[in-house]
Design an enzyme around this catalytic site. Structure first.
Site, PDB file in Angstrom:
ATOM      1  N   ARG A  76       6.762  14.892  -5.048  1.00 19.45           N
ATOM      2  CA  ARG A  76       5.442  15.426  -5.398  1.00 19.45           C
ATOM      3  C   ARG A  76       4.295  14.677  -4.737  1.00 19.45           C
ATOM      4  NH1 ARG A  76       8.636  16.995  -9.561  1.00 19.45           N
ATOM      5  NH2 ARG A  76       9.578  15.014  -9.088  1.00 19.45           N
ATOM      6  N   THR A  77       4.295  13.347  -4.883  1.00 23.53           N
ATOM      7  CA  THR A  77       3.124  12.583  -4.446  1.00 23.53           C
ATOM      8  C   THR A  77       2.937  12.683  -2.930  1.00 23.53           C
ATOM      9  OG1 THR A  77       3.518  11.106  -6.303  1.00 23.53           O
ATOM     10  CG2 THR A  77       2.012  10.325  -4.618  1.00 23.53           C
ATOM     11  N   HIS A 102      -0.382   3.644 -10.487  1.00 25.44           N
ATOM     12  CA  HIS A 102      -0.326   4.931  -9.790  1.00 25.44           C
ATOM     13  C   HIS A 102      -1.614   5.692 -10.148  1.00 25.44           C
ATOM     14  CE1 HIS A 102       1.212   8.404  -7.882  1.00 25.44           C
ATOM     15  NE2 HIS A 102       2.330   8.594  -8.543  1.00 25.44           N
ATOM     16  N   ARG A 150       2.747   4.089  -0.736  1.00 27.56           N
ATOM     17  CA  ARG A 150       3.678   3.928  -1.852  1.00 27.56           C
ATOM     18  C   ARG A 150       4.657   2.836  -1.461  1.00 27.56           C
ATOM     19  NH1 ARG A 150       6.921   8.073  -5.647  1.00 27.56           N
ATOM     20  NH2 ARG A 150       4.799   8.170  -6.441  1.00 27.56           N
TER      21      ARG A 150
END
Ligand code: NCD
Length: 306
Positions: free
Chosen positions: A55-56, A133, A105
């Site tokens: 997703r990210t 996050h 990330r």
């Protein structure tokens, strides 16, 4: 405007609200046939991913592209990182290529803070170890505000593996800044020993999910992060879900207006029952859609887009 978004603590209430309001304007775009804005034309956004993500990563890529930025996707697998290149040398390479923003990330908590010392562009934390996050917290706050109309005074329960969750920490920091009341719920082994120090002094703690549900406007379920566990934190998956899983009978204990959230990826049948994940009370798919608008707002505001 701030230059980097490394922690939800970088955001005061006014800045966070500006991001949420800008995200609402960005969301209006996604209904149009042509979804692109020229705001970041000629600017370069690098997505630097040292840890797995679905997703990210997709969300940041979509956000940068909708703002017309040039996007470079870098993943540690298949790069010189596997030859032992350090984060610093990778950063200097990106710097030489003229990155205006680096979205990172990393499995190491604190990596975005180090990176900000080595590059001139903006650094956006897309998840660092068990630390933070912040854009997840922003998209969660956006989703709560759009579903329930406000954040101030909202009662939010964050449930499950709080100990290993960067989503929980960033949410606690942002939500308390915006006036919500947060209770973390889970087995004692998965709640930090000193919640005031680890999360925030304003956070409440409960080990009893059934007691918290009737008084919650939002119930955010967290994934049990077995990949970060070296010891055994609970007797069995079955025992965990019996005490802390959100199933249909627990859903019925929540107020009628209350919503169920999960950042994904889910362990269906463990922390959340499939019927709950797929119910109209769940905002899980909405959170993903909102993530693109929120990340557009973050990139736009940090890079001073026009
Ligand atoms: C989370 C993450 O990676 O921190 N997922 C996400 O970004 N949507 C939560 C998790 O991995 O459980």
């Amino acid at each position: 405007m701030i230059k980097h978004l490394r922690s939800a603590a970088d955001l005061d209430a006014a800045t966070a609200t500006l991001i949420l309001d800008t995200a609402a304007e960005m969301a209006a775009l996604s209904g149009r046939e042509v979804k692109k804005l020229p705001a970041l034309r000629g600017r370069t956004v690098v997505n630097l991913f040292y840890e797995d993500s679905t997703r990210t990563r997709i969300s940041f890529e979509a956000a940068a592209k909708r703002l017309s930025a040039d996007v470079i996707n870098f993943s540690a697998k298949g790069s010189s990182v596997s030859k032992g290149e350090s984060l610093k040398d990778t950063a200097l390479t990106l710097q030489a290529m003229g990155a205006d923003a680096v979205v990172i990330r990393h499995w190491a908590s604190g990596a975005p803070h180090r990176l900000a010392n080595w590059v001139d562009g903006s650094v956006v934390n897309a998840g660092d170890g068990t630390h933070e996050h912040p854009t997840q917290a922003l998209l969660d706050a956006y989703t709560m505000r759009s579903r329930l109309g406000r954040l101030d005074g909202l009662r939010v329960a964050i449930v499950g593996d709080v100990l290993h969750s960067r989503v929980a920490r960033s949410n606690v920091l942002l939500l308390t800044t915006l006036g919500a009341q947060v209770t973390v719920v889970g087995p004692p082994t998965l709640i930090p020993l000193d919640v005031a120090a680890a999360l925030s002094e304003k956070t409440q703690v409960s080990f009893d999910l059934d007691a918290v549900l009737p008084d919650s406007d939002v119930v955010m379920m967290l994934r049990v992060q077995t990949e970060r566990m070296q010891d055994s934190y609970f007797p069995s998956a079955r025992e965990y879900s019996r005490r802390y899983g959100l199933d249909v009978s627990r859903l019925a204990k929540m107020p009628e207006h209350a919503i169920v959230m999960h950042p994904g990826p889910m362990n269906r049948g463990m922390e959340i029952a499939p019927e709950v994940a797929d119910s109209p009370r769940s905002t899980i798919v909405e959170q993903v859609a909102n993530g693109v608008s929120v990340r557009m707002a973050v990139l736009y505001l940090l890079l001073g887009g026009k």
